[in-house]
Design a protein around this motif. Structure first.
Motif, PDB file in Angstrom:
ATOM      1  N   TYR A   1       0.811  -1.215   0.000  1.00  0.00           N
ATOM      2  CA  TYR A   1       0.000   0.000   0.000  1.00  0.00           C
ATOM      3  C   TYR A   1       0.849   1.271   0.000  1.00  0.00           C
ATOM      4  CZ  TYR A   1      -3.303  -3.613   1.259  1.00  0.00           C
ATOM      5  OH  TYR A   1      -4.046  -4.757   1.258  1.00  0.00           O
ATOM      6  N   HIS A   2       2.034   1.223   0.652  1.00  0.00           N
ATOM      7  CA  HIS A   2       2.889   2.415   0.649  1.00  0.00           C
ATOM      8  C   HIS A   2       3.413   2.696  -0.761  1.00  0.00           C
ATOM      9  CE1 HIS A   2       5.456  -1.067   1.145  1.00  0.00           C
ATOM     10  NE2 HIS A   2       6.535  -0.350   0.871  1.00  0.00           N
ATOM     11  N   LEU A   3       3.770   1.636  -1.511  1.00  0.00           N
ATOM     12  CA  LEU A   3       4.201   1.831  -2.892  1.00  0.00           C
ATOM     13  C   LEU A   3       3.023   2.260  -3.767  1.00  0.00           C
ATOM     14  CD1 LEU A   3       6.602  -1.223  -3.399  1.00  0.00           C
ATOM     15  CD2 LEU A   3       7.220   1.193  -3.292  1.00  0.00           C
ATOM     16  N   SER A   4       1.849   1.718  -3.465  1.00  0.00           N
ATOM     17  CA  SER A   4       0.652   2.117  -4.198  1.00  0.00           C
ATOM     18  C   SER A   4       0.421   3.614  -4.053  1.00  0.00           C
ATOM     19  CB  SER A   4      -0.562   1.347  -3.669  1.00  0.00           C
ATOM     20  OG  SER A   4      -1.761   1.821  -4.260  1.00  0.00           O
ATOM     21  N   LEU A   5       0.514   4.116  -2.829  1.00  0.00           N
ATOM     22  CA  LEU A   5       0.292   5.544  -2.583  1.00  0.00           C
ATOM     23  C   LEU A   5       1.335   6.401  -3.283  1.00  0.00           C
ATOM     24  CD1 LEU A   5      -0.752   5.579   1.173  1.00  0.00           C
ATOM     25  CD2 LEU A   5      -2.123   6.316  -0.769  1.00  0.00           C
ATOM     26  N   LYS A   6       2.575   5.927  -3.334  1.00  0.00           N
ATOM     27  CA  LYS A   6       3.636   6.687  -4.006  1.00  0.00           C
ATOM     28  C   LYS A   6       3.272   6.923  -5.472  1.00  0.00           C
ATOM     29  CE  LYS A   6       8.510   6.331  -5.357  1.00  0.00           C
ATOM     30  NZ  LYS A   6       8.235   6.360  -6.798  1.00  0.00           N
ATOM     31  N   HIS A   7       2.851   5.874  -6.167  1.00  0.00           N
ATOM     32  CA  HIS A   7       2.499   6.017  -7.583  1.00  0.00           C
ATOM     33  C   HIS A   7       1.197   6.813  -7.769  1.00  0.00           C
ATOM     34  CE1 HIS A   7       5.706   3.535  -9.162  1.00  0.00           C
ATOM     35  NE2 HIS A   7       5.442   2.607  -8.257  1.00  0.00           N
ATOM     36  N   LEU A   8       0.251   6.623  -6.871  1.00  0.00           N
ATOM     37  CA  LEU A   8      -1.008   7.364  -6.982  1.00  0.00           C
ATOM     38  C   LEU A   8      -0.797   8.854  -6.724  1.00  0.00           C
ATOM     39  CD1 LEU A   8      -3.360   4.808  -5.198  1.00  0.00           C
ATOM     40  CD2 LEU A   8      -3.248   5.306  -7.641  1.00  0.00           C
ATOM     41  N   GLN A   9       0.126   9.177  -5.827  1.00  0.00           N
ATOM     42  CA  GLN A   9       0.454  10.587  -5.595  1.00  0.00           C
ATOM     43  C   GLN A   9       1.200  11.173  -6.791  1.00  0.00           C
ATOM     44  OE1 GLN A   9       2.377  10.106  -1.812  1.00  0.00           O
ATOM     45  NE2 GLN A   9       0.443  10.101  -0.685  1.00  0.00           N
ATOM     46  N   ASP A  10       1.984  10.343  -7.480  1.00  0.00           N
ATOM     47  CA  ASP A  10       2.601  10.793  -8.740  1.00  0.00           C
ATOM     48  C   ASP A  10       1.513  11.107  -9.764  1.00  0.00           C
ATOM     49  OD1 ASP A  10       5.176  10.579  -7.824  1.00  0.00           O
ATOM     50  OD2 ASP A  10       5.553   8.606  -8.697  1.00  0.00           O
ATOM     51  N   SER A  11       0.513  10.238  -9.845  1.00  0.00           N
ATOM     52  CA  SER A  11      -0.608  10.467 -10.767  1.00  0.00           C
ATOM     53  C   SER A  11      -1.320  11.767 -10.421  1.00  0.00           C
ATOM     54  CB  SER A  11      -1.591   9.287 -10.686  1.00  0.00           C
ATOM     55  OG  SER A  11      -2.703   9.494 -11.522  1.00  0.00           O
ATOM     56  N   GLU A  12      -1.525  12.003  -9.131  1.00  0.00           N
ATOM     57  CA  GLU A  12      -2.166  13.245  -8.678  1.00  0.00           C
ATOM     58  C   GLU A  12      -1.327  14.464  -9.072  1.00  0.00           C
ATOM     59  OE1 GLU A  12      -2.945  15.598  -4.458  1.00  0.00           O
ATOM     60  OE2 GLU A  12      -2.506  13.451  -4.428  1.00  0.00           O
ATOM     61  N   ARG A  13      -0.006  14.382  -8.865  1.00  0.00           N
ATOM     62  CA  ARG A  13       0.880  15.511  -9.182  1.00  0.00           C
ATOM     63  C   ARG A  13       0.833  15.841 -10.676  1.00  0.00           C
ATOM     64  NH1 ARG A  13       5.448  15.211 -11.394  1.00  0.00           N
ATOM     65  NH2 ARG A  13       5.683  12.995 -10.912  1.00  0.00           N
ATOM     66  N   ILE A  14       0.888  14.814 -11.524  1.00  0.00           N
ATOM     67  CA  ILE A  14       0.852  15.042 -12.978  1.00  0.00           C
ATOM     68  C   ILE A  14      -0.481  15.676 -13.370  1.00  0.00           C
ATOM     69  CG2 ILE A  14       0.881  13.915 -15.236  1.00  0.00           C
ATOM     70  CD1 ILE A  14       2.638  11.709 -13.923  1.00  0.00           C
ATOM     71  N   ALA A  15      -1.568  15.179 -12.793  1.00  0.00           N
ATOM     72  CA  ALA A  15      -2.894  15.716 -13.123  1.00  0.00           C
ATOM     73  C   ALA A  15      -3.021  17.170 -12.680  1.00  0.00           C
ATOM     74  CB  ALA A  15      -3.973  14.868 -12.460  1.00  0.00           C
ATOM     75  N   ARG A  16      -2.488  17.508 -11.506  1.00  0.00           N
ATOM     76  CA  ARG A  16      -2.554  18.897 -11.028  1.00  0.00           C
ATOM     77  C   ARG A  16      -1.721  19.812 -11.928  1.00  0.00           C
ATOM     78  NH1 ARG A  16      -5.017  19.418  -6.123  1.00  0.00           N
ATOM     79  NH2 ARG A  16      -4.995  17.619  -4.725  1.00  0.00           N
ATOM     80  N   THR A  17      -0.535  19.334 -12.304  1.00  0.00           N
ATOM     81  CA  THR A  17       0.343  20.144 -13.157  1.00  0.00           C
ATOM     82  C   THR A  17      -0.343  20.460 -14.480  1.00  0.00           C
ATOM     83  OG1 THR A  17       2.316  19.176 -12.153  1.00  0.00           O
ATOM     84  CG2 THR A  17       2.590  20.228 -14.298  1.00  0.00           C
ATOM     85  N   ASN A  18      -1.058  19.471 -15.021  1.00  0.00           N
ATOM     86  CA  ASN A  18      -1.711  19.645 -16.322  1.00  0.00           C
ATOM     87  C   ASN A  18      -3.158  20.129 -16.203  1.00  0.00           C
ATOM     88  OD1 ASN A  18       0.257  18.513 -18.492  1.00  0.00           O
ATOM     89  ND2 ASN A  18       0.353  17.048 -16.814  1.00  0.00           N
ATOM     90  N   LYS A  19      -3.576  20.434 -14.963  1.00  0.00           N
ATOM     91  CA  LYS A  19      -4.931  20.941 -14.715  1.00  0.00           C
ATOM     92  C   LYS A  19      -5.991  20.024 -15.330  1.00  0.00           C
ATOM     93  CE  LYS A  19      -3.319  25.713 -14.391  1.00  0.00           C
ATOM     94  NZ  LYS A  19      -3.431  27.099 -14.894  1.00  0.00           N
ATOM     95  N   ASP A  20      -5.739  18.718 -15.194  1.00  0.00           N
ATOM     96  CA  ASP A  20      -6.651  17.701 -15.710  1.00  0.00           C
ATOM     97  C   ASP A  20      -7.558  17.258 -14.557  1.00  0.00           C
ATOM     98  OD1 ASP A  20      -7.924  15.490 -16.760  1.00  0.00           O
ATOM     99  OD2 ASP A  20      -6.138  14.695 -17.758  1.00  0.00           O
ATOM    100  N   THR A  21      -8.700  17.938 -14.418  1.00  0.00           N
ATOM    101  CA  THR A  21      -9.562  17.717 -13.255  1.00  0.00           C
ATOM    102  C   THR A  21     -10.118  16.293 -13.214  1.00  0.00           C
ATOM    103  OG1 THR A  21     -10.180  20.050 -13.310  1.00  0.00           O
ATOM    104  CG2 THR A  21     -11.560  18.591 -11.998  1.00  0.00           C
ATOM    105  N   ALA A  22     -10.553  15.774 -14.347  1.00  0.00           N
ATOM    106  CA  ALA A  22     -11.124  14.426 -14.372  1.00  0.00           C
ATOM    107  C   ALA A  22     -10.097  13.388 -13.918  1.00  0.00           C
ATOM    108  CB  ALA A  22     -11.636  14.094 -15.766  1.00  0.00           C
TER     109      ALA A  22
END
Length: 544
Positions: free
Chosen positions: A103-124
């Motif tokens: 789960y800790h590795l899962s969160l690391k990658h999911l937070q990466d996904s969140e960061r990329i989405a925020r950077t690109n302002k991809d709300t969905a």
């Protein structure tokens, strides 16, 4: 001998090109894996094949293989994938680690996904990343963190008007509060979701919401209220024929009857639930139903109780459901001890103890991870605060040299700010007065017309049928009650509305937001939106 795809991704093409044809069958992932590993194909096509592979059940069934494929294709993914794809690839990796229990590795990658989405302002994409993070937080029993990401996801979903995302977030928030044993808060979200599902005539969502509400009452020990909601869910299920979830719903009804001491009714529904679950091959529902029947028959029919307990235990071990293993093993060991089969009872008791210990050990590991994560967060926060204080001191020293110039500027800014505030307040009051006057004029108009026609004054009332016809919508009971209260008093607060119609303040706010959108109501000042809504409703009631 069963060939496992989880061994190593390099062997996958060999398996699909040699083993599957030999047996005369192919895997549903065959073409995608071959397309991804075709070195002579365009890289964009290879990236797309891997993207579609991770979007399906492959990540659940073969998480190791998916992670290995991602690792080998890392450079290509960075070079040839779009930002949205990169965010989704990170989410796929998060899913894979979650299915592996990492789960800790899962969160690391999911937070990466969140960061990329925020950077690109991809709300969905951001909404999806936040919701998937909540799954890992659920597994780690960090319900506060789950609530935090789900709340942000709900706000974003409502912001873009995506009802499906919003309903999903509300359901997950309800479950998070349920897990945190905040039953009242959990029901607020479940009830809000139920109201929304009913307005949209989404009857399967209605069943899920009723089931969740029933579970919350069950956890609270209010079995009568729990039973009422489970029975209502069953009634709707039978009306629409949603038999794919019937086993679980019937088990819930039988379980609440058992807890209420209604053994005859409990037996009827539990047996029916087990029959339906077997016909639909719902393995967890079959195992859980067996445990419940074993518990029912412990005193009256010990032989039947042993049969159901043993069957449930074997099935729970087969599907890897340790919680059902614990319940079934506990009941079976007691039943075996009652019949003098002490050796077998001892073995079953050891199975119960070892399984329970493994669950507790896993919980302790999760608690340790959370403790370490929080310590690391506090450490980083302290370092950030120290750096901030040092920077603040430097800025303060610099500011002292320029204080004489800044004072005049600050005074001017303050004066301008106060002027703007006063202007906005005046404008808001003017708009409010105009809207209230419009309502009064419309009332007087109807009164005048009614005198001319009948010789008696007639009160203006809202016409629900006309409003729904002109807007091409159906107003739910909650929305209509809120609109009626606003008509009586356009300046009433959300809290007063909530008290009068027995709804949460958040539920009132949610219903108002939906009505603002449906009625096409806009105002420069949010405080006047309710008055504007009433004005529009009155006009529609008068319109032919």
């Amino acid at each position: 001998m069963r060939f496992s795809l989880n061994k190593i991704a390099v062997l996958l093409p060999l398996y699909f090109s040699i083993v599957c044809p030999f047996f005369g069958q192919s895997s549903p992932y065959d073409s995608l894996i071959v397309a991804h590993q075709a070195t002579d194909a365009a890289e964009a096509l290879r990236v797309d094949a891997l993207f579609r592979l991770g979007a399906g059940n492959f990540r659940r069934e073969y998480p190791d293989s998916l992670l290995a494929l991602h690792e080998r294709a890392e450079e290509m993914l960075v070079r040839d994938s779009s930002p949205t794809q990169r965010a989704e690839f990170a989410r796929h990796r998060g899913f894979a680690h979650n299915y592996k229990g990492e789960y800790h590795l899962s969160l690391k990658h999911l937070q990466d996904s969140e960061r990329i989405a925020r950077t690109n302002k991809d709300t969905a994409q951001l909404i999806k990343a936040l919701h998937t993070q909540s799954s890992s937080y659920f597994e780690l029993s960090d319900f506060d963190a789950a609530i935090e990401v789900l709340t942000e996801g709900l706000i974003l979903s409502e912001g873009i008007g995506n009802t499906r995302y919003a309903v999903t977030m509300k359901s997950s928030l309800g479950l998070a509060y349920l897990k945190a044993k905040n039953y009242g808060r959990a029901r607020e979200y479940f009830l809000d979701g139920l109201d929304q599902a009913r307005e949209e005539n989404d009857r399967e969502s209605v069943i899920r919401s009723l089931t969740n509400i029933g579970v919350s009452y069950d956890e609270e020990g209010n079995y009568l209220k729990s039973n009422e909601h489970h029975l209502e869910a069953l009634r709707i299920l039978e009306e629409i024929g949603a038999w794919h979830i019937a086993g679980t719903v019937l088990n819930n009804v039988g379980d609440t009857y058992l807890k209420m001491g209604e053994k005859a009714l409990a037996e009827r529904f539990l047996k029916r639930g087990l029959t339906v679950a077997r016909s639909r091959d719902e393995l967890p529902a079959i195992a859980r139903g067996g445990v419940q029947l074993a518990n029912l028959y412990r005193e009256s029919k010990p032989d039947s109780a042993r049969y159901y307990a043993r069957s449930a235990l074997n099935l729970a071990q087969e599907i890897g459901n340790r919680l059902i293993v614990v319940d079934a093993a506990r009941i079976l060991s007691q039943l075996l001890e009652d019949t003098g089969r002490y050796r077998e009872a001892l073995q079953t008791h050891k199975l119960w103890k070892n399984t329970l210990d493994s669950i507790n050990d896993e919980e302790n590991e999760r608690a340790l991870y959370l403790s370490e994560a929080r310590y690391q967060y506090a450490k980083e926060k302290s370092a950030d605060e120290l750096a901030f204080e040092q920077e603040l001191s430097r800025q303060q020293l610099s500011a002292q040299r320029k204080i004489s110039l800044l004072v005049g500027g600050l005074v001017a800014i303050v004066v301008a700010f106060l002027y703007i505030l006063q202007t906005r307040k005046t404008k808001r009051e003017q708009e409010k007065a105009k809207l209230l006057n419009d309502i009064e004029v419309l009332r007087e108009r109807v009164a005048a017309q009614s005198i001319t026609a009948t010789g008696a004054r007639k009160q203006l009332t809202l016409d629900k049928e006309k409003i729904e016809r002109h807007l091409s919508i159906k107003l739910g009971a909650s929305s209509w009650n809120i609109l009626s209260l606003l008509y009586e008093n356009p300046t009433i607060s959300n809290r007063e509305i909530a008290e009068k119609i027995h709804l949460s303040v958040e539920g009132v706010s949610s219903s108002l937001r939906r009505m603002y959108k449906s009625f096409g109501v806009r105002s420069e000042n949010n405080s006047n939106l309710k008055i504007a809504l009433v004005t529009k409703a009155v006009k529609l009631s008068l319109k032919e």
